[in-house]
Design a protein around this motif. Structure first.
Motif, PDB file in Angstrom:
ATOM      1  N   SER A   1       0.855  -1.196   0.000  1.00 35.94           N
ATOM      2  CA  SER A   1       0.000   0.000   0.000  1.00 35.94           C
ATOM      3  C   SER A   1       0.881   1.233   0.000  1.00 35.94           C
ATOM      4  CB  SER A   1      -0.912   0.009   1.232  1.00 35.94           C
ATOM      5  OG  SER A   1      -1.751  -1.129   1.242  1.00 35.94           O
ATOM      6  N   GLU A   2       0.405   2.303  -0.642  1.00 33.23           N
ATOM      7  CA  GLU A   2       1.202   3.521  -0.759  1.00 33.23           C
ATOM      8  C   GLU A   2       0.275   4.716  -0.926  1.00 33.23           C
ATOM      9  OE1 GLU A   2       4.069   5.016   0.129  1.00 33.23           O
ATOM     10  OE2 GLU A   2       5.149   3.435  -0.963  1.00 33.23           O
ATOM     11  N   SER A   3       0.791   5.896  -0.637  1.00 29.35           N
ATOM     12  CA  SER A   3       0.043   7.139  -0.840  1.00 29.35           C
ATOM     13  C   SER A   3       0.914   8.135  -1.594  1.00 29.35           C
ATOM     14  CB  SER A   3      -0.379   7.745   0.508  1.00 29.35           C
ATOM     15  OG  SER A   3      -1.230   6.857   1.216  1.00 29.35           O
ATOM     16  N   PHE A   4       0.289   9.026  -2.350  1.00 35.41           N
ATOM     17  CA  PHE A   4       1.024  10.070  -3.055  1.00 35.41           C
ATOM     18  C   PHE A   4       0.132  11.300  -3.187  1.00 35.41           C
ATOM     19  CE2 PHE A   4      -1.176   7.717  -6.370  1.00 35.41           C
ATOM     20  CZ  PHE A   4      -1.631   8.703  -7.233  1.00 35.41           C
ATOM     21  N   ARG A   5       0.775  12.458  -3.428  1.00 34.08           N
ATOM     22  CA  ARG A   5       0.015  13.693  -3.591  1.00 34.08           C
ATOM     23  C   ARG A   5      -0.355  13.868  -5.053  1.00 34.08           C
ATOM     24  NH1 ARG A   5      -1.541  17.891  -0.880  1.00 34.08           N
ATOM     25  NH2 ARG A   5      -0.537  17.101   1.014  1.00 34.08           N
TER      26      ARG A   5
END
Length: 507
Positions: A392-396
């Motif tokens: 899982s990952e997040s980015f702007r």
């Protein structure tokens, strides 16, 4: 009394070295050659010393007759052997004498003073010189060497056979020299080896030679009888680095594979890639055959320059059902052989198949297990393993500095495969793709799933799946991936941050 006199006479002339080869100092072996300005030379030395054949030599038959009339003491008499035998019996006895000793093969390089029974030779190497030992099976082993100043000695252990490899460079002559010697002094009419020298390119240099006697382990390195390879040619195939991989393949009497299949397979060799042709096999207008891998790349026949059509060589194809094909990776250690259809399936998942590192700018290569070890050791921050099948990952979303670039690349080790996962951003959309790296298996075996999660309301998700790709170019990847428009992603954002789950599944 007469017997004692003869015994004394034999001991006296043995001490004077009258019955010894002037080169190896061993009792002369027939046929004995009397060489001008040299002296009596045994058959082994005469065959191995190429320069002797250029000198005037005559068979010394009188010396052979004299030797056959004598009873000689075992050369290991001082070690405790009391045997006195006829000349012919002596040679057989000494090869298996229980008092026979060996020096350490590294005594000239490390000063090791060990001397012991030949049966303890390998044990000594393992205990005192472990970094000089190579254990291998299937008659094949790999050795990476530098093209710079090189001087190495390795003990090779293959089942119950023991050999010594000596290898060195001569920068003045711009040559790499090497030889393999039999530790046990066993003479064989068929005991040879071949070596493939490979660099970072697909090109290679191949040599072939016979295994030499143990006499060459202890004497000065003789470049005249060693295999020699041009260093500049090796430098060319190594490209950027000064390191090459040497793939040694040893053939002995009990591993000799020259059979009917090998003779027939010679006619199946593709003139371009040199691999064996399997159906469909194509041919030009003049009848020259070519494999189905090379055919799409060529417009004209490499042999006669005739135009290629769609004509197939059905006669040659018909023979393939009765021929045992070796695995494409047999030079890398794979022992498998089967008919064309079966071996093709095996090659897709062969454990000896070479892999290159899936991360850009890393030039490491190796088989599946070697590559797994490399990924965990050198790219652990970007590798998912130990049972996990995704991350899982997040980015702007509004970060324009990542546009048109792969901003996240990871590898997943699962289902006995290596998967390369990539994420790429554009001004108006984002892309996700997964490749089964280095494998030719049916691509419908595995799927990848991308889940966009609204972290304000975790139950709100947008999920898409697709089949994993084979490893493809970045341009092709962009055409065959999962795409999310930014207009949709923005509705799942949490203060401008997008969270996704990226997973691999087996169907």
């Amino acid at each position: 009394m007469a017997e004692q006199t003869m015994s004394s006479f034999v001991e006296e002339i043995m001490e004077m070295n009258c019955l010894s080869c002037v080169i190896c100092k061993e009792v002369l072996r027939p046929p004995i050659m009397l060489t001008q300005n040299i002296g009596n030379v045994c058959s082994t030395c005469y065959e191995e010393k190429c320069e002797l054949s250029q000198m005037t030599s005559l068979p010394n038959e009188p010396m052979e007759k004299i030797l056959k009339l004598m009873k000689l003491p075992c050369k290991y008499k001082q070690k405790g052997c009391n045997e006195t035998l006829s000349y012919e019996e002596l040679l057989t006895h000494q090869n298996g004498c229980r008092y026979r000793t060996k020096l350490c093969a590294l005594f000239k390089f490390t000063g090791c003073e060990w001397e012991g029974n030949r049966n303890d030779f390998a044990t000594h190497f393992k205990e005192c010189h472990g970094d000089h030992v190579i254990n291998f099976e299937n008659n094949i082993f790999f050795l990476e060497t530098s093209l710079r100043d090189l001087h190495l000695v390795k003990l090779l252990i293959m089942n119950k056979k023991i050999y010594i490899l000596r290898m060195q460079t001569n920068q003045e002559k711009r040559r790499l020299f090497y030889m393999i010697c039999n530790v046990k002094d066993e003479h064989s009419s068929f005991c040879e080896y071949s070596v493939k020298h490979k660099g970072s390119s697909d090109n290679y240099i191949k040599t072939k030679s016979k295994i030499l006697s143990s006499y060459n382990i202890y004497n000065e390195f003789d470049e005249n009888i060693a295999v020699q390879v041009d260093l500049d040619a090796l430098k060319q195939i190594s490209q950027i680095s000064d390191t090459i991989t040497n793939i040694f393949k040893i053939k002995t009497e009990d591993s000799r594979t020259e059979n009917l299949d090998e003779k027939i397979l010679h006619f199946f060799e593709c003139p371009v890639c040199k691999n064996y042709m399997k159906p469909p096999i194509y041919q030009c207008q003049s009848g020259h055959s070519i494999c189905n891998t090379c055919r799409p790349r060529l417009e004209k026949c490499p042999t006669c320059r005739a135009i290629f059509g769609t004509t197939r060589n059905y006669s040659l194809e018909g023979l393939t059902s009765g021929v045992q094909y070796p695995c494409l990776y047999h030079d890398l250690g794979c022992p498998e052989a089967a008919v064309a259809t079966v071996i093709s399936r095996h090659e897709r998942e062969c454990q000896f198949k070479p892999y290159s590192c899936p991360f850009p700018n890393c030039t490491s290569t190796g088989n599946y297990q070697t590559m797994i070890n490399h990924l965990i050791a050198f790219h652990s921050d970007a590798v998912i393993y130990n049972g996990a099948t995704g991350y899982s990952e997040s980015f702007r979303l509004d970060n324009s500095s990542c546009y048109t670039k792969i901003f996240d690349r990871k590898c997943v080790i699962a289902f006995n495969q290596i998967f390369r996962l990539s994420c790429k951003r554009h001004a108006d959309h984002c892309l996700w793709a997964a490749e089964v790296y280095g494998s030719n298996i049916d691509m419908k075996t595995y799927v990848y799933e991308v889940t966009i999660v609204d972290m304000r309301r975790p139950e709100k998700k947008f999920i898409r799946t697709d089949y994993c790709l084979s490893d493809v170019s970045e341009e092709e990847l962009s055409k065959r991936c999962i795409m999310f428009p930014n207009s949709i992603l923005s509705s799942y954002s949490n203060h401008g941050m997008i969270t996704f789950h990226f997973n691999i599944k087996e169907k």
